[in-house]
Scaffold this motif. Structure first.
Motif, PDB file in Angstrom:
ATOM      1  N   ALA A   1       8.737   7.171  -3.025  1.00 56.62           N
ATOM      2  CA  ALA A   1       8.876   5.990  -2.170  1.00 56.62           C
ATOM      3  C   ALA A   1       9.466   6.349  -0.807  1.00 56.62           C
ATOM      4  O   ALA A   1       9.030   5.815   0.217  1.00 56.62           O
ATOM      5  CB  ALA A   1       9.736   4.938  -2.860  1.00 56.62           C
ATOM      6  N   ILE A   2      10.424   7.253  -0.782  1.00 51.72           N
ATOM      7  CA  ILE A   2      11.035   7.660   0.489  1.00 51.72           C
ATOM      8  C   ILE A   2       9.997   8.284   1.407  1.00 51.72           C
ATOM      9  O   ILE A   2       9.901   7.941   2.584  1.00 51.72           O
ATOM     10  CB  ILE A   2      12.209   8.626   0.246  1.00 51.72           C
ATOM     11  N   PHE A   3       9.191   9.204   0.886  1.00 50.58           N
ATOM     12  CA  PHE A   3       8.183   9.833   1.734  1.00 50.58           C
ATOM     13  C   PHE A   3       7.070   8.865   2.109  1.00 50.58           C
ATOM     14  O   PHE A   3       6.514   8.933   3.198  1.00 50.58           O
ATOM     15  CB  PHE A   3       7.621  11.090   1.063  1.00 50.58           C
ATOM     16  N   TRP A   4       6.730   7.938   1.220  1.00 50.12           N
ATOM     17  CA  TRP A   4       5.710   6.936   1.544  1.00 50.12           C
ATOM     18  C   TRP A   4       6.206   6.029   2.673  1.00 50.12           C
ATOM     19  O   TRP A   4       5.478   5.764   3.633  1.00 50.12           O
ATOM     20  CB  TRP A   4       5.376   6.116   0.300  1.00 50.12           C
ATOM     21  N   LEU A   5       7.453   5.563   2.570  1.00 43.41           N
ATOM     22  CA  LEU A   5       8.013   4.714   3.623  1.00 43.41           C
ATOM     23  C   LEU A   5       8.150   5.464   4.941  1.00 43.41           C
ATOM     24  O   LEU A   5       7.889   4.916   6.013  1.00 43.41           O
ATOM     25  CB  LEU A   5       9.375   4.161   3.188  1.00 43.41           C
ATOM     26  N   ARG A   6       8.544   6.715   4.861  1.00 44.91           N
ATOM     27  CA  ARG A   6       8.679   7.509   6.085  1.00 44.91           C
ATOM     28  C   ARG A   6       7.316   7.717   6.752  1.00 44.91           C
ATOM     29  O   ARG A   6       7.190   7.635   7.971  1.00 44.91           O
ATOM     30  CB  ARG A   6       9.314   8.857   5.755  1.00 44.91           C
ATOM     31  N   ALA A   7       6.284   7.986   5.965  1.00 42.11           N
ATOM     32  CA  ALA A   7       4.939   8.153   6.513  1.00 42.11           C
ATOM     33  C   ALA A   7       4.450   6.851   7.141  1.00 42.11           C
ATOM     34  O   ALA A   7       3.818   6.860   8.208  1.00 42.11           O
ATOM     35  CB  ALA A   7       3.979   8.609   5.420  1.00 42.11           C
ATOM     36  N   ARG A   8       4.736   5.736   6.499  1.00 38.04           N
ATOM     37  CA  ARG A   8       4.353   4.432   7.065  1.00 38.04           C
ATOM     38  C   ARG A   8       5.053   4.179   8.389  1.00 38.04           C
ATOM     39  O   ARG A   8       4.445   3.704   9.348  1.00 38.04           O
ATOM     40  CB  ARG A   8       4.738   3.319   6.080  1.00 38.04           C
ATOM     41  N   TYR A   9       6.331   4.499   8.438  1.00 37.39           N
ATOM     42  CA  TYR A   9       7.102   4.315   9.668  1.00 37.39           C
ATOM     43  C   TYR A   9       6.534   5.200  10.786  1.00 37.39           C
ATOM     44  O   TYR A   9       6.351   4.743  11.915  1.00 37.39           O
ATOM     45  CB  TYR A   9       8.568   4.656   9.423  1.00 37.39           C
ATOM     46  N   GLN A  10       6.245   6.447  10.461  1.00 41.79           N
ATOM     47  CA  GLN A  10       5.706   7.360  11.466  1.00 41.79           C
ATOM     48  C   GLN A  10       4.335   6.894  11.944  1.00 41.79           C
ATOM     49  O   GLN A  10       4.020   6.989  13.133  1.00 41.79           O
ATOM     50  CB  GLN A  10       5.592   8.781  10.892  1.00 41.79           C
ATOM     51  N   ARG A  11       3.513   6.392  11.048  1.00 43.31           N
ATOM     52  CA  ARG A  11       2.169   5.921  11.409  1.00 43.31           C
ATOM     53  C   ARG A  11       2.252   4.706  12.311  1.00 43.31           C
ATOM     54  O   ARG A  11       1.555   4.601  13.315  1.00 43.31           O
ATOM     55  CB  ARG A  11       1.385   5.612  10.139  1.00 43.31           C
ATOM     56  N   ASN A  12       3.156   3.762  11.994  1.00 43.73           N
ATOM     57  CA  ASN A  12       3.314   2.564  12.824  1.00 43.73           C
ATOM     58  C   ASN A  12       3.948   2.887  14.165  1.00 43.73           C
ATOM     59  O   ASN A  12       3.653   2.245  15.164  1.00 43.73           O
ATOM     60  CB  ASN A  12       4.157   1.513  12.095  1.00 43.73           C
ATOM     61  N   ARG A  13       4.817   3.859  14.192  1.00 42.71           N
ATOM     62  CA  ARG A  13       5.487   4.264  15.419  1.00 42.71           C
ATOM     63  C   ARG A  13       4.521   4.938  16.392  1.00 42.71           C
ATOM     64  O   ARG A  13       4.675   4.844  17.594  1.00 42.71           O
ATOM     65  CB  ARG A  13       6.641   5.197  15.093  1.00 42.71           C
ATOM     66  N   GLY A  14       3.500   5.599  15.843  1.00 43.43           N
ATOM     67  CA  GLY A  14       2.545   6.337  16.660  1.00 43.43           C
ATOM     68  C   GLY A  14       1.538   5.451  17.367  1.00 43.43           C
ATOM     69  O   GLY A  14       0.852   5.877  18.279  1.00 43.43           O
ATOM     70  N   ARG A  15       1.431   4.181  16.989  1.00 39.93           N
ATOM     71  CA  ARG A  15       0.430   3.282  17.602  1.00 39.93           C
ATOM     72  C   ARG A  15       0.782   2.870  18.965  1.00 39.93           C
ATOM     73  O   ARG A  15       1.716   2.738  19.517  1.00 39.93           O
ATOM     74  CB  ARG A  15       0.241   2.045  16.737  1.00 39.93           C
TER      75      ARG A  15
END
Length: 68
Positions: free
Chosen positions: A54-68
């Motif tokens: 869950a930690i890595f999934w949330l971190r990946a989601r945050y990074q993906r949303n931040r990159g937009r």
């Protein structure tokens, strides 16, 4: 290595080290909790293991949303 890549590598290393410690002590934690309730021990153990993903999934989601 860019500062952003270095920051990401450090964050991943810290997360892995923290999760490594939890997994190392997981049997001791679960056995201690099982003295009170075996069902609770299974639930806590499962939550700790799923928390790793869950930690890595949330971190990946945050990074993906931040990159937009």
């Amino acid at each position: 290595m860019t500062p952003e890549a270095k920051s990401q590598a450090i964050a991943a290393a810290v997360i892995l080290a923290g999760i490594g410690l939890v997994i190392y002590f997981l049997p001791t934690i679960v056995m201690w909790i099982a003295q009170f309730s075996p069902v609770l021990a299974v639930v806590i153990g499962s939550m700790l293991l799923l928390g790793f993903f869950a930690i890595f999934w949330l971190r990946a989601r945050y990074q993906r949303n931040r990159g937009r």
